[in-house]
Design an enzyme around this catalytic site. Sequence first.
Site, short mmCIF file in Angstrom:
data_model
loop_
_atom_site.label_atom_id
_atom_site.label_comp_id
_atom_site.label_asym_id
_atom_site.label_seq_id
_atom_site.Cartn_x
_atom_site.Cartn_y
_atom_site.Cartn_z
N GLU A 135 -78.68 2.72 19.60
CA GLU A 135 -78.61 1.36 18.94
C GLU A 135 -79.44 0.42 19.73
O GLU A 135 -79.85 -0.85 18.82
CB GLU A 135 -77.02 1.08 18.88
CG GLU A 135 -76.14 1.91 18.09
CD GLU A 135 -76.60 1.94 16.74
OE1 GLU A 135 -76.98 1.14 16.22
OE2 GLU A 135 -76.46 3.25 16.04
N GLU A 209 -84.54 5.08 11.54
CA GLU A 209 -83.71 6.09 12.39
C GLU A 209 -84.33 7.03 13.44
O GLU A 209 -84.07 7.23 14.37
CB GLU A 209 -82.64 6.83 11.43
CG GLU A 209 -81.77 5.94 10.80
CD GLU A 209 -80.81 5.27 11.91
OE1 GLU A 209 -80.18 6.01 12.71
OE2 GLU A 209 -80.60 4.20 11.57
#
Length: 299
Positions: A135, A209
């Site tokens: 993250e 991602e």
Amino acid sequence: MAGMNQFKTLALLALLSGLIVLAGYLLTGNEQGLYYGLGFAALSSFGSWYYSDRAALAAFQAQPTSREAAPELFDRIAKLSDRAGIPMPAVYLVPSESPNAFATGRDPNHAAIALTEGIINLLPADELDAVIAHELTHVRNRDTLTQAVAGTLAGSLTYLGRILTLGALYFPVSRSGRRGSNPIAILFLLVVAPLAAGLIRMAISRTREYAADAGAAEITQNPLALVRALETLEATGQKIPIHGNPAFSQMFIVNPLSREGLMTLFMTHPPTQDRIQRLKELSEQLTAGDVPTALSPSA
């Protein structure tokens, strides 16, 4: 690889914005529609830039927490933020047993990381570190802004198509007073453009991602920890879905609603097995000492 991912993301964002401009042109049939499209794209982008973090946190009832309330978690995030070379983000907790996490914010100086109660209780220390590093990479790469803009543009195109098509049918929208009732333009605005925008948005999310997984491996120097975390989150997330606005599903580290087959076109995340395979290859490179530039240890 990182540069190619950035190029692909910028190209997809440009294509998404171009769809809005094209929609405006097809609606009016002249340059006035281009201005409509450009103005709407700019307004949507600014709104997502400034308000995306508040909307995402509110969608999942995330609550801010303090160092006094969660000292171990704060120390963990502070340590990893330092390795990532970014300021310590604000920390939020999501009241859900579904194990997941996301980051949001318009830039590293205005960022937040949100963790569900489920992921904190479920994962061991090294795997939780890997998830947090993933993250934080999104924050470092400004993916939080990119994904917010992409999501807003895609959603705006859908609503713009509906609103402007109705206007074209019943009201004059060009200087000449001509009604934009071209059936091909209406079909594009109502069906083709929203579908294409959704696919582009999901392609952007999948690209980011992969980059965040590589960034987590760089920060922790332990790609296999993220492998184990992804395996656990994928298995558990399917059983305990998280409740909230599905428009923000691309922000999470794992999308529990992902499916196989034809539905992979509409997935906001790459297949977990593909992510795991790439991380295993990175682990082998680290073990062999053949470390890619993007994975070289931070100074």
